[in-house]
Write a protein that holds these residues in place. Structure first.
Motif, mmCIF file in Angstrom:
data_model
loop_
_atom_site.group_PDB
_atom_site.id
_atom_site.type_symbol
_atom_site.label_atom_id
_atom_site.label_comp_id
_atom_site.label_asym_id
_atom_site.label_seq_id
_atom_site.Cartn_x
_atom_site.Cartn_y
_atom_site.Cartn_z
ATOM 1 N N GLU A 71 38.301 36.272 50.282
ATOM 2 C CA GLU A 71 38.358 36.644 51.486
ATOM 3 C C GLU A 71 37.548 35.801 52.632
ATOM 4 O OE1 GLU A 71 37.943 40.594 54.099
ATOM 5 O OE2 GLU A 71 37.539 40.780 52.024
ATOM 6 N N LYS A 72 36.126 35.553 52.252
ATOM 7 C CA LYS A 72 35.412 35.037 53.153
ATOM 8 C C LYS A 72 35.950 33.279 53.151
ATOM 9 C CE LYS A 72 32.783 38.288 54.203
ATOM 10 N NZ LYS A 72 32.806 38.824 55.475
ATOM 11 N N LEU A 73 36.439 32.833 52.289
ATOM 12 C CA LEU A 73 36.816 31.445 52.189
ATOM 13 C C LEU A 73 38.006 31.373 53.068
ATOM 14 C CD1 LEU A 73 35.993 30.232 48.729
ATOM 15 C CD2 LEU A 73 34.919 29.325 50.647
ATOM 16 N N ASP A 74 38.979 32.305 52.708
ATOM 17 C CA ASP A 74 40.354 32.425 53.569
ATOM 18 C C ASP A 74 39.871 32.637 55.119
ATOM 19 O OD1 ASP A 74 41.748 32.115 51.204
ATOM 20 O OD2 ASP A 74 42.302 33.954 51.147
ATOM 21 N N GLN A 75 39.015 33.481 55.507
ATOM 22 C CA GLN A 75 38.546 33.549 57.011
ATOM 23 C C GLN A 75 37.767 32.151 57.465
ATOM 24 O OE1 GLN A 75 35.936 36.872 56.965
ATOM 25 N NE2 GLN A 75 37.640 38.419 56.525
ATOM 26 N N MET A 76 37.334 31.699 56.758
ATOM 27 C CA MET A 76 36.848 30.321 57.048
ATOM 28 C C MET A 76 37.784 29.187 57.519
ATOM 29 S SD MET A 76 33.789 27.694 55.250
ATOM 30 C CE MET A 76 35.009 27.303 54.120
ATOM 31 N N VAL A 77 38.801 29.193 56.504
ATOM 32 C CA VAL A 77 39.811 28.154 56.598
ATOM 33 C C VAL A 77 40.746 28.410 57.881
ATOM 34 C CG1 VAL A 77 41.898 27.242 55.499
ATOM 35 C CG2 VAL A 77 39.710 27.588 54.166
ATOM 36 N N ASP A 78 41.261 30.024 57.972
ATOM 37 C CA ASP A 78 42.090 30.193 58.909
ATOM 38 C C ASP A 78 41.369 30.177 60.336
ATOM 39 O OD1 ASP A 78 43.956 30.860 57.107
ATOM 40 O OD2 ASP A 78 43.407 33.040 56.939
ATOM 41 N N GLY A 79 40.036 30.403 60.638
ATOM 42 C CA GLY A 79 39.414 30.270 61.717
ATOM 43 C C GLY A 79 39.114 28.693 62.230
ATOM 44 N N SER A 80 39.355 28.018 61.291
ATOM 45 C CA SER A 80 38.946 26.420 61.490
ATOM 46 C C SER A 80 40.424 25.738 61.748
ATOM 47 C CB SER A 80 38.184 25.883 60.572
ATOM 48 O OG SER A 80 36.993 26.327 60.500
ATOM 49 N N MET A 81 41.463 26.050 61.043
ATOM 50 C CA MET A 81 42.579 25.388 60.916
ATOM 51 C C MET A 81 43.990 26.167 61.453
ATOM 52 S SD MET A 81 42.155 23.277 57.291
ATOM 53 C CE MET A 81 43.439 22.087 57.909
ATOM 54 N N GLY A 82 43.668 27.533 61.841
ATOM 55 C CA GLY A 82 44.640 28.184 62.074
ATOM 56 C C GLY A 82 45.907 28.525 61.397
ATOM 57 N N VAL A 83 47.043 28.482 61.543
ATOM 58 C CA VAL A 83 48.075 28.915 60.791
ATOM 59 C C VAL A 83 48.561 27.792 59.882
ATOM 60 C CG1 VAL A 83 49.145 30.415 62.606
ATOM 61 C CG2 VAL A 83 49.617 27.637 62.752
ATOM 62 N N SER A 84 48.032 26.371 59.949
ATOM 63 C CA SER A 84 48.192 25.364 59.321
ATOM 64 C C SER A 84 47.269 25.103 57.930
ATOM 65 C CB SER A 84 48.185 24.034 60.287
ATOM 66 O OG SER A 84 46.910 23.819 60.633
#
Length: 232
Positions: A71-84
């Motif tokens: 969950e934390k890794l997904d939040q980090m990726v989504d927060g930096s890269m958005g939908v892509s």
């Protein structure tokens, strides 16, 4: 004697050698630590996969830890890269865990693999490939139009800037991990015996754990920023 002890504690040491195709190859302390990191990640991934394939009504501690990490890794990726960022979650999560474990190897008496420039350079080159692969896949030939902006006279500078990306990524990670390895090695090699009681624990906590976690986060964040910028 003290200088020799210090050198032995942070320099790469050959454990044994073998000959292949007429050449001599060495198995070093870096190879041993790297093998242990890969084995640990493989076992962790296998255990996590088996646990998540058989969900329980009352999740155990291990399942909770795995789900929290994902969950934390997904939040980090989504927060930096958005939908892509969805398709990069596996890669970012893998290199995050790999670099973090490599950086904290010193706590367990091993030599950090990321204190070897060959390891960090390879990570930087993989990121460099992903940056331009995704840029070309998204924009085709116009991906390289940025080299001529804002004016075509800046073409050499823009190319050098792109080629410097893997070097900056790899040298930043290598330099920070290696500096901590050298500092701890000098302390063990040069200080009297009573100074080696208790104080090294704080050194390992700072250089291996705290600084190692920060450098892992920085490497992954820069990777995501570079990829996102080229895709946009």
């Amino acid at each position: 004697m003290a200088v020799a002890a210090a050198d032995n504690s942070f320099m790469i040491r050959g454990l044994f050698s073998y000959r292949l195709f007429g050449q001599t190859f060495w198995i070093t302390t870096t190879h041993v630590a790297l093998l242990l990191v890969v084995l640990l990640l493989t076992i962790f991934a296998w255990a996590a996969g088996r646990t998540l394939k058989r969900p329980s009504n009352v999740p155990g501690t291990f399942q909770n830890v795995v789900e929290l990490a994902v969950e934390k890794l997904d939040q980090m990726v989504d927060g930096s890269m958005g939908v892509s960022g969805g398709k990069f979650r596996n890669y970012i999560g893998t290199i995050f865990l790999f670099i973090l474990l490599c950086n904290i190897c010193g706590i367990f008496g091993l030599r950090s693999p990321t204190a070897d420039y060959g390891i960090t350079l390879l990570l930087g080159l993989v990121t460099f490939f992903l940056i331009h692969f995704n840029g070309v896949r998204r924009h085709r030939i116009s991906h390289f139009a940025g080299w001529f902006q804002p004016i075509w006279l800046l073409f050499p500078i823009n190319v050098i800037g792109d080629l410097a990306v893997p070097l900056s990524l790899s040298l930043r990670l290598f330099g920070n991990v290696m500096s901590g390895t050298v500092m701890i090695g000098l302390w063990y090699g040069l200080m009297p015996w009573f100074a080696k009681l208790g104080i090294p624990a704080f050194l390992h906590a700072y250089f291996d754990l705290f600084s190692g976690a920060i450098q892992t986060y920085v490497f992954c964040m820069l990777t995501m920023v570079y990829i996102r910028d080229k895709m946009e």
